[in-house]
Design a protein around this motif. Sequence first.
Motif, PDB file in Angstrom:
ATOM      1  N   ALA A  34      72.738  96.439  91.225  1.00  0.00           N
ATOM      2  CA  ALA A  34      71.671  97.446  92.048  1.00  0.00           C
ATOM      3  C   ALA A  34      70.567  96.244  91.725  1.00  0.00           C
ATOM      4  CB  ALA A  34      71.571  98.486  91.172  1.00  0.00           C
ATOM      5  N   VAL A  35      69.811  96.204  92.697  1.00  0.00           N
ATOM      6  CA  VAL A  35      68.546  95.126  92.674  1.00  0.00           C
ATOM      7  C   VAL A  35      67.400  96.240  93.059  1.00  0.00           C
ATOM      8  CG1 VAL A  35      67.386  93.200  93.519  1.00  0.00           C
ATOM      9  CG2 VAL A  35      69.863  93.048  93.160  1.00  0.00           C
ATOM     10  N   VAL A  50      59.393  87.417  94.629  1.00  0.00           N
ATOM     11  CA  VAL A  50      60.202  87.238  95.574  1.00  0.00           C
ATOM     12  C   VAL A  50      60.644  88.544  96.166  1.00  0.00           C
ATOM     13  CG1 VAL A  50      62.829  86.538  96.095  1.00  0.00           C
ATOM     14  CG2 VAL A  50      61.401  85.172  94.505  1.00  0.00           C
ATOM     15  N   SER A  51      60.799  88.747  97.578  1.00  0.00           N
ATOM     16  CA  SER A  51      60.908  90.138  98.074  1.00  0.00           C
ATOM     17  C   SER A  51      62.293  90.890  97.950  1.00  0.00           C
ATOM     18  CB  SER A  51      60.758  90.162  99.578  1.00  0.00           C
ATOM     19  OG  SER A  51      61.897  89.297 100.075  1.00  0.00           O
ATOM     20  N   ALA A  56      67.894  90.281  96.896  1.00  0.00           N
ATOM     21  CA  ALA A  56      69.318  90.912  97.174  1.00  0.00           C
ATOM     22  C   ALA A  56      70.237  90.005  97.797  1.00  0.00           C
ATOM     23  CB  ALA A  56      69.205  92.202  97.888  1.00  0.00           C
ATOM     24  N   ARG A  57      69.633  89.215  98.498  1.00  0.00           N
ATOM     25  CA  ARG A  57      70.459  88.213  99.310  1.00  0.00           C
ATOM     26  C   ARG A  57      70.834  86.997  98.222  1.00  0.00           C
ATOM     27  NH1 ARG A  57      68.356  84.479 103.938  1.00  0.00           N
ATOM     28  NH2 ARG A  57      70.272  83.294 104.334  1.00  0.00           N
ATOM     29  N   ILE A  58      70.224  86.710  97.339  1.00  0.00           N
ATOM     30  CA  ILE A  58      70.298  85.709  96.359  1.00  0.00           C
ATOM     31  C   ILE A  58      71.347  86.161  95.400  1.00  0.00           C
ATOM     32  CG2 ILE A  58      69.715  84.521  94.275  1.00  0.00           C
ATOM     33  CD1 ILE A  58      66.773  84.380  95.760  1.00  0.00           C
ATOM     34  N   ILE A  59      71.317  87.232  95.027  1.00  0.00           N
ATOM     35  CA  ILE A  59      72.483  87.918  94.105  1.00  0.00           C
ATOM     36  C   ILE A  59      73.695  88.030  94.853  1.00  0.00           C
ATOM     37  CG2 ILE A  59      73.019  90.123  92.854  1.00  0.00           C
ATOM     38  CD1 ILE A  59      70.766  88.182  91.457  1.00  0.00           C
ATOM     39  N   GLY A  60      73.608  88.730  96.145  1.00  0.00           N
ATOM     40  CA  GLY A  60      74.831  88.681  96.970  1.00  0.00           C
ATOM     41  C   GLY A  60      75.573  87.453  97.082  1.00  0.00           C
ATOM     42  N   SER A  61      74.924  86.485  96.960  1.00  0.00           N
ATOM     43  CA  SER A  61      75.384  85.215  97.167  1.00  0.00           C
ATOM     44  C   SER A  61      76.349  84.585  96.056  1.00  0.00           C
ATOM     45  CB  SER A  61      74.803  84.157  97.946  1.00  0.00           C
ATOM     46  OG  SER A  61      73.698  83.718  97.010  1.00  0.00           O
ATOM     47  N   ILE A  62      76.058  85.077  95.079  1.00  0.00           N
ATOM     48  CA  ILE A  62      76.523  84.536  93.733  1.00  0.00           C
ATOM     49  C   ILE A  62      78.207  84.769  93.451  1.00  0.00           C
ATOM     50  CG2 ILE A  62      76.462  84.643  91.221  1.00  0.00           C
ATOM     51  CD1 ILE A  62      73.327  85.015  91.486  1.00  0.00           C
ATOM     52  N   LYS A  63      78.846  83.897  93.252  1.00  0.00           N
ATOM     53  CA  LYS A  63      80.378  83.944  92.989  1.00  0.00           C
ATOM     54  C   LYS A  63      80.425  85.243  91.796  1.00  0.00           C
ATOM     55  CE  LYS A  63      84.514  81.543  91.146  1.00  0.00           C
ATOM     56  NZ  LYS A  63      84.852  80.391  90.411  1.00  0.00           N
ATOM     57  N   VAL A  68      76.017  94.565  96.394  1.00  0.00           N
ATOM     58  CA  VAL A  68      74.611  94.766  95.961  1.00  0.00           C
ATOM     59  C   VAL A  68      74.110  95.967  96.569  1.00  0.00           C
ATOM     60  CG1 VAL A  68      72.291  93.655  96.141  1.00  0.00           C
ATOM     61  CG2 VAL A  68      74.312  92.087  95.528  1.00  0.00           C
ATOM     62  N   ILE A  69      73.646  96.641  95.626  1.00  0.00           N
ATOM     63  CA  ILE A  69      72.921  97.994  96.351  1.00  0.00           C
ATOM     64  C   ILE A  69      71.335  97.908  95.976  1.00  0.00           C
ATOM     65  CG2 ILE A  69      75.238  99.141  96.220  1.00  0.00           C
ATOM     66  CD1 ILE A  69      74.353 100.554  93.823  1.00  0.00           C
ATOM     67  N   PRO A  70      70.588  98.902  96.464  1.00  0.00           N
ATOM     68  CA  PRO A  70      69.234  98.972  96.066  1.00  0.00           C
ATOM     69  C   PRO A  70      69.096  99.839  95.081  1.00  0.00           C
ATOM     70  CG  PRO A  70      69.710  99.871  98.048  1.00  0.00           C
ATOM     71  CD  PRO A  70      70.950  99.534  97.887  1.00  0.00           C
ATOM     72  N   GLU A  71      68.127  99.561  94.049  1.00  0.00           N
ATOM     73  CA  GLU A  71      67.867 100.501  93.024  1.00  0.00           C
ATOM     74  C   GLU A  71      66.380 101.196  93.303  1.00  0.00           C
ATOM     75  OE1 GLU A  71      67.051 100.839  88.052  1.00  0.00           O
ATOM     76  OE2 GLU A  71      66.556  98.884  89.177  1.00  0.00           O
ATOM     77  N   THR A  72      66.442 102.174  93.599  1.00  0.00           N
ATOM     78  CA  THR A  72      65.108 103.063  94.142  1.00  0.00           C
ATOM     79  C   THR A  72      64.596 104.035  93.220  1.00  0.00           C
ATOM     80  OG1 THR A  72      66.615 104.743  95.470  1.00  0.00           O
ATOM     81  CG2 THR A  72      66.152 102.706  96.588  1.00  0.00           C
TER      82      THR A  72
END
Length: 155
Positions: A34-35, A50-51, A56-63, A68-72
């Motif tokens: 959760a980002v 960083v937005s 979220a895109r960076i984290i989601g691209s990691i092996k 990835v879900i939003p932390e709200t």
Amino acid sequence: MTTVLTYGTFDLFHIGHLNLINRLSELGDRLVIAVSTDEFNAGKGKTSVVSYEDRARIIGSIKGVDLVIPETSWEQKATDIVEHGVDVFAIGEDWAGRFDELKSLCEVVYLPRTDGISSTEIKQMLRVLDPSHITEMQDALSVMSRLLEHYRDLT
């Protein structure tokens, strides 16, 4: 299948983040991260460089990262644990004890941080590049220059 969940801002991605994600992926078969959204960070008095979308895109691209879900909000953790079938909630040891109430829902693990690096420290180092700080440094140099000239005139 063991599902692991963590939360974080992951701003200015660095080796500490990568080490954490690698440790997390070793704890199970499926990793959910959760980002923190920009709005949630603003509510905590934090600003990300960083937005949310890019983080979220960076984290989601990691092996090893499966979702990835939003932390709200702070309160969503228990709901996320149930919704995603989480077996292990893991987070950095700087949060030790803060999420023990989740132990009734899953295992809670506090992982060691990577020594010598944090996004906060990087941001503090970058503050010197802020235009207002450059002006402060120029003013200080000007004062020092005048003092040196005055000293030379006295000798």
